[in-house]
Structure formats: C-alpha cells, structure tokens
Design a protein around this motif. Structure first.
Motif, mmCIF file in Angstrom:
data_model
loop_
_atom_site.group_PDB
_atom_site.id
_atom_site.type_symbol
_atom_site.label_atom_id
_atom_site.label_comp_id
_atom_site.label_asym_id
_atom_site.label_seq_id
_atom_site.Cartn_x
_atom_site.Cartn_y
_atom_site.Cartn_z
ATOM 1 N N LYS A 167 -11.002 13.737 5.017
ATOM 2 C CA LYS A 167 -11.448 12.578 4.066
ATOM 3 C C LYS A 167 -12.221 13.262 2.974
ATOM 4 C CE LYS A 167 -13.492 8.924 5.508
ATOM 5 N NZ LYS A 167 -14.359 8.090 6.416
ATOM 6 N N ASP A 168 -12.767 14.391 2.974
ATOM 7 C CA ASP A 168 -13.593 15.110 2.179
ATOM 8 C C ASP A 168 -12.713 15.989 1.287
ATOM 9 O OD1 ASP A 168 -12.874 17.335 3.759
ATOM 10 O OD2 ASP A 168 -15.049 17.798 4.348
ATOM 11 N N GLY A 169 -11.441 15.942 1.475
ATOM 12 C CA GLY A 169 -10.564 16.974 0.569
ATOM 13 C C GLY A 169 -10.072 18.157 1.170
ATOM 14 N N GLU A 208 -10.412 11.151 12.492
ATOM 15 C CA GLU A 208 -10.201 10.118 11.207
ATOM 16 C C GLU A 208 -9.032 9.216 11.155
ATOM 17 O OE1 GLU A 208 -12.594 13.421 8.259
ATOM 18 O OE2 GLU A 208 -10.368 12.959 7.877
ATOM 19 N N ILE A 209 -8.123 9.723 11.477
ATOM 20 C CA ILE A 209 -6.718 8.978 11.488
ATOM 21 C C ILE A 209 -6.976 7.784 12.538
ATOM 22 C CG2 ILE A 209 -4.331 8.877 12.098
ATOM 23 C CD1 ILE A 209 -4.301 11.731 10.737
ATOM 24 N N ARG A 237 -9.318 15.737 11.917
ATOM 25 C CA ARG A 237 -8.554 14.799 11.303
ATOM 26 C C ARG A 237 -7.898 13.698 11.984
ATOM 27 N NH1 ARG A 237 -7.972 11.595 7.056
ATOM 28 N NH2 ARG A 237 -5.770 11.225 6.532
ATOM 29 N N LEU A 264 -9.055 5.139 11.305
ATOM 30 C CA LEU A 264 -8.226 4.154 10.385
ATOM 31 C C LEU A 264 -7.226 3.362 10.845
ATOM 32 C CD1 LEU A 264 -7.080 7.077 7.794
ATOM 33 C CD2 LEU A 264 -8.714 5.213 7.397
ATOM 34 N N TYR A 275 0.794 -1.114 -0.238
ATOM 35 C CA TYR A 275 0.035 0.233 -0.022
ATOM 36 C C TYR A 275 0.993 1.330 0.024
ATOM 37 C CZ TYR A 275 -3.161 -3.513 1.415
ATOM 38 O OH TYR A 275 -3.881 -4.823 1.737
ATOM 39 N N ASN A 305 0.718 4.204 -1.595
ATOM 40 C CA ASN A 305 -0.207 5.353 -1.353
ATOM 41 C C ASN A 305 -1.047 5.303 -0.284
ATOM 42 O OD1 ASN A 305 0.901 5.937 -4.128
ATOM 43 N ND2 ASN A 305 -0.467 4.476 -4.980
ATOM 44 N N LEU A 306 -0.441 5.951 0.894
ATOM 45 C CA LEU A 306 -1.180 6.109 2.167
ATOM 46 C C LEU A 306 -2.058 7.560 2.056
ATOM 47 C CD1 LEU A 306 1.594 5.130 4.891
ATOM 48 C CD2 LEU A 306 -0.459 3.616 3.826
ATOM 49 N N PRO A 307 -2.910 7.461 2.740
ATOM 50 C CA PRO A 307 -3.701 8.816 3.092
ATOM 51 C C PRO A 307 -2.956 9.999 3.302
ATOM 52 C CG PRO A 307 -5.175 7.022 3.998
ATOM 53 C CD PRO A 307 -3.565 6.414 3.771
ATOM 54 N N PRO A 308 -3.108 11.011 2.957
ATOM 55 C CA PRO A 308 -2.339 12.349 3.206
ATOM 56 C C PRO A 308 -2.545 12.542 4.969
ATOM 57 C CG PRO A 308 -3.922 12.866 1.821
ATOM 58 C CD PRO A 308 -3.871 11.365 1.714
#
Length: 216
Positions: A88-90, A105-106, A102, A109, A78, A80-83
C-alpha cells in the motif's frame, strides 16, 4: 414462531442439516397483518422523507433502467485494481516477509469490500445432542442425531439463540469418519406471501424431477 426439526435426505454418506425457524399465520389472519405492515411501512417512509423506494435490479425488464446489465463494456466499474505485488505504501514485494505483509493487505481488502468482516468477539456455541432417531434414506438405514447449539448470550441476555440441526449418518458407518454435506432449510411447504400491490413478482420453477443427492 416455531422451529422445525426435519431430516432431508441428501447424501448417502452424511448429512448435516440446519433447520429453519419461521412463522406462518392462518389465511384469515394474514390480511390484517399485511394491512398493518403496509401502514407501518408508509409511516416510516413519511418520517424519513422517502417518497418512493429505489426499484431493484431485475433480469426481466429488458430495456428498462433497472434491468440487469449484460453489456461487457459496462460490467467492470473498477477497471484499475490494486497491483498484486506492490504494498500500500508503494514498496514492491521482493521477499517472503514483504509478501506476508502484502497478503494481509489483500485479505483486508477482500474483508472490507467482498466477504465482510468477522466481529471482533464471536460468541461461543455449546452443542448438545437432544435426541436420536433411526430412519431409512434411499434404502440405507441411517441414524439421526438431533443437536442443539446454544449461543452464549451473556453480552445480551434479553435474547436466546439456539441453533437446531440434524446430523444424519449411515448406521453401518457408526464410529467411522464420513464426508460432510451441509444442507439448509426445512422440508415443510413454504408459506404463501402476497406481493405488495403494483410490484411485479417473478417466480422460478424447479425441475419436475430434480436430482436427489441422497442417491449419490
């Protein structure tokens, strides 16, 4: 089944030892148990339409498909990990309030993909001292408190869960706070198991004179 209550010498300051609960049948009784277990395994595999089980990954079968990977080029499936600082909505994180969102959210995850989730309702545990003993650990007089933690089973009364542990502290530190070391298991000899036919079993040997943390 029986539960073991043993004090394993570990720290000179403090030990909290959870004990194991296990069963070991006499040698003469293990053969029919193993045969019945193998027959039940075959029956369940047949019911599920499973011809054979997937072999586990090992570190001993070098060159075979099931061997552990040591190629760094294949070590990260994997890439390409999430920035870190993008919601999540950009939306980019630009202030403390957005970071708290955030951060949650992390954590979600990690709970979902790494650590696992806590149940929504954890049963309470009631702790009770059931007895005390005086022993010597590495020449230091120590007090052993045998403690039982009873888990609330009101959600499923058919089972009873009691956690057995020993709390070991130096007698000279009675009434004082001390560091905590948690050690799991039992000092009873491990039971001997016969591996399934045709399955390679690799055993790891501990050092002949392993360090004793009770001397620390």
């Amino acid at each position: 089944m029986f539960s073991s209550k043993h004090t394993l010498p570990l720290a000179g300051a403090f030990l909290l030892l959870t004990t194991g609960v296990y069963a070991q049948a006499p040698a003469d009784d293990r053969a029919p148990i193993a045969a019945a277990s193998a027959a039940e395994r075959t029956r369940e595999m047949s019911l599920l339409g499973i011809a054979e089980l997937q072999p586990p990954a090992t570190a001993y079968d070098i060159g075979k498909p099931g061997n552990a990977n040591y190629d760094e080029a294949k070590a990260n499936p994997y890439p390409n990990l999430p920035p870190l600082l993008i919601l999540k909505d950009g939306t980019p994180v630009r202030n403390a309030a957005q970071w708290q969102k955030r951060r949650a959210e992390i954590k979600a995850l990690f709970d979902e993909n790494i650590y696992g989730k806590y149940p929504a309702h954890l049963p309470a545990v009631t702790w009770k001292v059931t007895g005390t003993d005086q022993i010597t650990v590495q020449g230091v007089p120590a007090l052993v408190k045998h403690v039982t933690g009873h888990v609330d089973n009101s959600a499923y009364p058919a089972i009873t869960v009691d956690i057995q542990l020993d709390v070991v502290t130096p007698q000279a530190m009675h009434g004082h706070k001390v560091p905590v070391i948690i050690g799991g298991g039992s000092i009873r000899p491990r039971p001997t198991f016969t591996p399934p036919p045709g399955q390679a079993v690799h055993k790891l040997k501990s050092p002949d004179s392993p360090p004793d943390s009770a001397k620390l």
